[in-house]
Write a protein that holds these residues in place. Structure first.
Motif, short mmCIF file in Angstrom:
data_model
loop_
_atom_site.label_atom_id
_atom_site.label_comp_id
_atom_site.label_asym_id
_atom_site.label_seq_id
_atom_site.Cartn_x
_atom_site.Cartn_y
_atom_site.Cartn_z
N LEU A 173 -15.74 -4.69 -88.11
CA LEU A 173 -14.48 -5.40 -87.89
C LEU A 173 -14.53 -6.77 -88.58
N TYR A 174 -13.44 -7.11 -89.25
CA TYR A 174 -13.31 -8.47 -89.77
C TYR A 174 -12.78 -9.36 -88.66
N ARG A 175 -13.49 -10.44 -88.40
CA ARG A 175 -13.09 -11.36 -87.34
C ARG A 175 -12.47 -12.63 -87.93
N ILE A 176 -11.46 -13.13 -87.25
CA ILE A 176 -10.79 -14.36 -87.71
C ILE A 176 -11.33 -15.52 -86.91
N LEU A 177 -11.85 -16.51 -87.61
CA LEU A 177 -12.35 -17.71 -86.94
C LEU A 177 -11.21 -18.41 -86.21
N ASN A 178 -11.45 -18.77 -84.94
CA ASN A 178 -10.41 -19.48 -84.18
C ASN A 178 -10.00 -20.75 -84.92
N SER A 179 -8.72 -21.06 -84.90
CA SER A 179 -8.23 -22.26 -85.56
C SER A 179 -8.64 -23.48 -84.75
N GLY A 180 -8.64 -24.62 -85.42
CA GLY A 180 -8.94 -25.86 -84.72
C GLY A 180 -10.41 -25.98 -84.41
N ASP A 181 -10.74 -26.60 -83.29
CA ASP A 181 -12.13 -26.92 -83.00
C ASP A 181 -12.84 -25.76 -82.30
N PHE A 182 -13.12 -24.72 -83.06
CA PHE A 182 -13.81 -23.55 -82.49
C PHE A 182 -15.19 -23.93 -81.95
N LYS A 183 -15.72 -25.04 -82.44
CA LYS A 183 -17.06 -25.47 -82.07
C LYS A 183 -17.11 -25.96 -80.62
N TYR B 118 -6.21 -19.14 -92.25
CA TYR B 118 -7.03 -18.28 -91.41
C TYR B 118 -8.30 -17.93 -92.16
N ARG B 119 -9.43 -18.17 -91.53
CA ARG B 119 -10.73 -17.89 -92.16
C ARG B 119 -11.35 -16.64 -91.56
N PHE C 188 7.18 -9.57 -109.53
CA PHE C 188 7.60 -9.87 -108.15
C PHE C 188 6.56 -9.34 -107.21
N GLN C 189 6.59 -9.86 -105.99
CA GLN C 189 5.56 -9.57 -105.01
C GLN C 189 6.18 -9.71 -103.62
N ILE C 190 6.03 -8.68 -102.81
CA ILE C 190 6.58 -8.69 -101.45
C ILE C 190 5.44 -8.34 -100.52
N GLN C 191 4.87 -9.33 -99.89
CA GLN C 191 3.71 -9.10 -99.03
C GLN C 191 3.69 -10.12 -97.90
N PRO C 192 2.96 -9.79 -96.82
CA PRO C 192 2.86 -10.75 -95.73
C PRO C 192 1.91 -11.89 -96.08
N VAL C 193 2.13 -13.03 -95.47
CA VAL C 193 1.22 -14.17 -95.56
C VAL C 193 0.93 -14.64 -94.13
N TRP C 194 -0.13 -15.42 -93.99
CA TRP C 194 -0.58 -15.82 -92.65
C TRP C 194 -0.83 -17.32 -92.61
N ARG C 195 -0.31 -17.95 -91.57
CA ARG C 195 -0.50 -19.39 -91.40
C ARG C 195 -0.77 -19.68 -89.93
N ALA C 196 -1.81 -20.47 -89.66
CA ALA C 196 -2.15 -20.81 -88.28
C ALA C 196 -1.28 -21.96 -87.78
N ASP C 197 0.00 -21.81 -88.01
CA ASP C 197 1.00 -22.79 -87.62
C ASP C 197 1.30 -22.67 -86.14
N ARG C 198 1.86 -23.73 -85.54
CA ARG C 198 2.31 -23.57 -84.16
C ARG C 198 3.51 -22.67 -84.13
N PRO C 199 3.43 -21.53 -83.43
CA PRO C 199 4.59 -20.62 -83.41
C PRO C 199 5.77 -21.28 -82.73
N GLN C 200 6.95 -21.04 -83.23
CA GLN C 200 8.17 -21.48 -82.55
C GLN C 200 9.30 -20.59 -83.03
N LYS C 201 10.47 -20.79 -82.46
CA LYS C 201 11.58 -19.91 -82.79
C LYS C 201 11.76 -19.81 -84.31
N GLY C 202 11.69 -18.59 -84.83
CA GLY C 202 11.89 -18.38 -86.26
C GLY C 202 10.69 -18.74 -87.12
#
Lengths: 458, 458
Positions: free
Chosen positions: A63-73, B64-65, B124-138
């Motif tokens: 499984l590929y694991r995603i490191l928790n964001s922020g201060d995982f430490k 995301y790491r 052109f390219q149609i793919q998902p991206v990932w960001r450890a942003d604070r989720p909010q409406k939209g």
């Protein structure tokens, strides 16, 4: 500066590869939809609590694991860090992992949305999965799965339709295949008959080698795998099984009549094979279905019919597989939900289509018409002509720069553009275009409407 | 047992949502292809060395790491662990990260495959991206981007075509939009004119509020942001700019005539707007293009024309944007490659189409015909009839279980199936089917060929 690269086991897909892959996915998608399967998608990231323990110990490691964001430490002290194993730490540092297959996320989906789902639920899903496997030829760390499953129905009609779907998809691809079918209950019946419940996989693997190594060596192998002489003797009619599906089925029904599970398995196969024929016993399929006792995939998981598809004209492993399972969602606290599903191996199908050169022309080309750029005035004019060809549905480009003719023509050649339009001052004044067929080299002066008709082959 | 769930900020898409999303992606894909753009895909995981430092400090935090597989701990001693920050440790524990946008992977792709690529390269390219942003409406942690870019061509014809693409896509959606266009060089010219090169964003933001807060308050704000009275005075004709595109452009050309960059920007806008008209000055577009000085997106990145699309009938932020940049691949050691691109905001477009109720019927339903299951014999017969309806292209289901009629009908209703076929013993003998139109309730006995014609509306 070093040339950038991508992680081992992952791939970029260029335009040609994408056109081919889209052809594969679109074909599978169309057939799934034709049978009333509806598409869903799940997130690339799942909670590790959803994924862990579902793929065995080996699977957990992949499984590929995603490191928790922020201060995982903050969660793990230096002492803790020192004492814990990498696996234990991984669980502290990471809450999320990447999708490993489409089955567990589907099970999670069904349980999570159970209140909203209408049963039977027929879903298909075409998405990438990720596995930290050792990359090797044909095995990638990111690859697509194309699954269809029906859950909430025990009916064998679902098995019948899935066989029809496999048949239809490969017919559309033009790949001749053999669709192998077996039943986990038959295998259980055989084990019961000879009193060796644990040896099912061994038996299947050994029998599978019959063609290659001959009967004597198969029997040797069975003994090496721990079967007694008596057990091996009782297996002989099964190893020697041959004939048509009906003949094989009859033999097996007789051999396994005393085992409840074996008899049931034979009945199920008989029903499925029967439903794939018309009232006169003629096959309703384009490809052959082969009742194959040596088929024994994923025993721990499957409980009824199992399927596998092999290409006839290319040496390649299984290119599609699946089967019935009894308890998809039990792992998430929702027991008793039976289902049956199949999964197309897109990467292998890609290779088969390449080797047999079966891609249709539409899957390898895109732009149909390129306007050569002779300068600002001409280009502005061509831009307007392009509106008309595009309105007619013809993928069209206007070369953006007024560079050398040779460069523009080589662009057209490299992109495999079948028609090139040359519109200079004369053509502008005459209201025509010089349309060049890149294949024949033929060039003719035509109106835009004539050009559209020519390109569309009318 | 707890109901399973998915990570915060991610989404499951059910069949209805998927049908709608496919409609959006397919529409965008078709239009991109119609203009000769070719699709590529890149891996979800990129090396962190590719991603880091490309999105600013804030962006690095939102990556995301992926935890290194195997014994990631071996690389970092307990002392090291104690001393390093989480960010430093993350770089030791992780080599790979998830795609954050499609632009950096595209730049990496171009540099990595430069020897094989034909310039200009329209992808052109149609793919998902990932960001450890604070989720909010939209705002989600996993979302799709739909980008098209041309690199390796400085021609403004590319800008023209991208505007045409935006116009065509929203016309196909039935969404009325305003396509806003501006030019980074004009903004630079304004800054040069009043001697405040750093204040560009401030100026654009302040001017943008004119409609809401009025001229006096805009001027107040400009002073608050550090502009002198003289500078604010010199900005007055720009703030008050109004009229048609041609009028605004004329005014700006005069005002900025002394600044090289401003004059160039006005020329570029004039060219693009001109090419979007026919020889008689009539617009070639379905939607309005609006030369809008307040448009100032991503200044650090863009260097020429910039675009933004807003829906006219729904209050919603920008639903598409893009522009020209000068140095896409410099970060990877390949300088001087100019390009221009746009990106459709699929999630917002989804919401707009929902709010305006613009999804076509084909995007919300799938199965067209359901055969009711009256028992094994009837079902086997229906299975064969279904082969014919499917061959005619009609998505068809045979209800797999012979349960109560009411349950089967409610399945049809829930799935929005428009036609139901009832084939019992009588119909089997007569060679007909009782076809029920679920919308009108009308039921008629017809042959299978007649049923196909009825369902296809012929």
């Amino acid at each position: 500066m070093q040339k950038p690269s991508i992680p081992k086991g992952t791939r970029d897909f260029d335009a040609t590869e994408m056109a081919r892959r889209n052809y594969i996915f679109d074909t599978i998608r169309s057939v799934y939809a034709l049978y009333g399967f509806r598409q869903i998608e799940t997130p690339a990231m799942e909670n590790l609590s959803t994924l862990m323990g579902k793929y065995g110990e080996e699977g957990d490691k992949l499984l590929y694991r995603i490191l928790n964001s922020g201060d995982f430490k903050a969660e793990v002290s230096a002492d803790d860090y020192n004492e814990k194993t990498a696996a234990q730490l991984a669980s502290r540092f990471c809450e999320k992992g990447l999708r490993y297959d489409l089955t567990v996320p589907f099970a999670r989906f069904v349980v999570q949305h159970r209140d909203k789902l209408q049963m039977p639920f027929k879903r298909f899903q075409i998405q990438p999965v990720w596995r930290a496997d050792r990359p090797q030829k044909g095995r990638y760390r990111e690859f697509y799965q194309c699954d269809a499953d029906v859950v909430g129905s025990d009916s064998l009609l679902n098995e019948v339709e899935l066989v029809q779907i496999m048949d239809e998809v490969f017919t559309r691809f033009g790949i001749r295949v053999s669709i192998k079918i077996n039943n986990r209950k038959i295998l259980a019946g055989i084990a019961e008959m000879i009193g060796a419940a644990d040896a099912i996989t061994d038996i299947a693997v050994a029998i599978d080698k019959l063609d290659k190594i001959g009967l004597d060596k198969v029997n040797d192998e069975l003994r090496e795998r721990g079967l007694s002489d008596e057990q091996v003797a009782r297996l002989q009619p099964i190893i020697a099984l041959s004939g048509t599906n009906a003949e094989k089925l009859q033999t097996m029904s007789q051999l396994l009549a005393q085992t409840e599970s074996g008899a049931k398995g034979c009945e199920e196969i008989a029903f499925v094979l029967g439903a794939l024929q018309d009232a006169e016993g003629r096959s309703l399929l384009h490809n052959e279905v082969d009742f194959d006792l040596t088929l024994a995939r994923g025993l721990n998981y499957y409980t009824g019919c199992i399927f596998e598809v092999k290409a006839l004209d290319v040496a390649m492993g299984s290119i599609t597989g699946g089967g019935r399972y009894d308890n998809l969602t039990g792992i998430f606290g929702m027991p008793g939900l039976s289902g049956v599903g199949i999964s197309f191996g897109a990467d292998r199908i890609y290779d088969v289509l390449c080797q047999l050169d079966l891609y249709p022309a539409t899957a390898t080309t895109n732009t149909q018409l390129l306007f050569i750029n002779f300068g600002a005035t001409e280009a502005a004019h061509c831009l307007r002509l392009a509106i008309q060809t595009r309105r007619a549905g013809i993928p069209t480009e206007v070369y953006p720069d007024s560079t050398k003719m040779k460069k523009q023509m080589s662009y057209a050649n490299a992109a495999g553009v079948p028609f090139v339009a040359l519109v200079g001052e004369n053509e502008m004044q005459a209201g025509t275009i010089a349309l060049k067929n890149m294949q024949t080299g033929e060039q003719q002066n035509v109106t835009i409407d004539e050009a559209i008709a020519l390109i569309q082959g009318k």
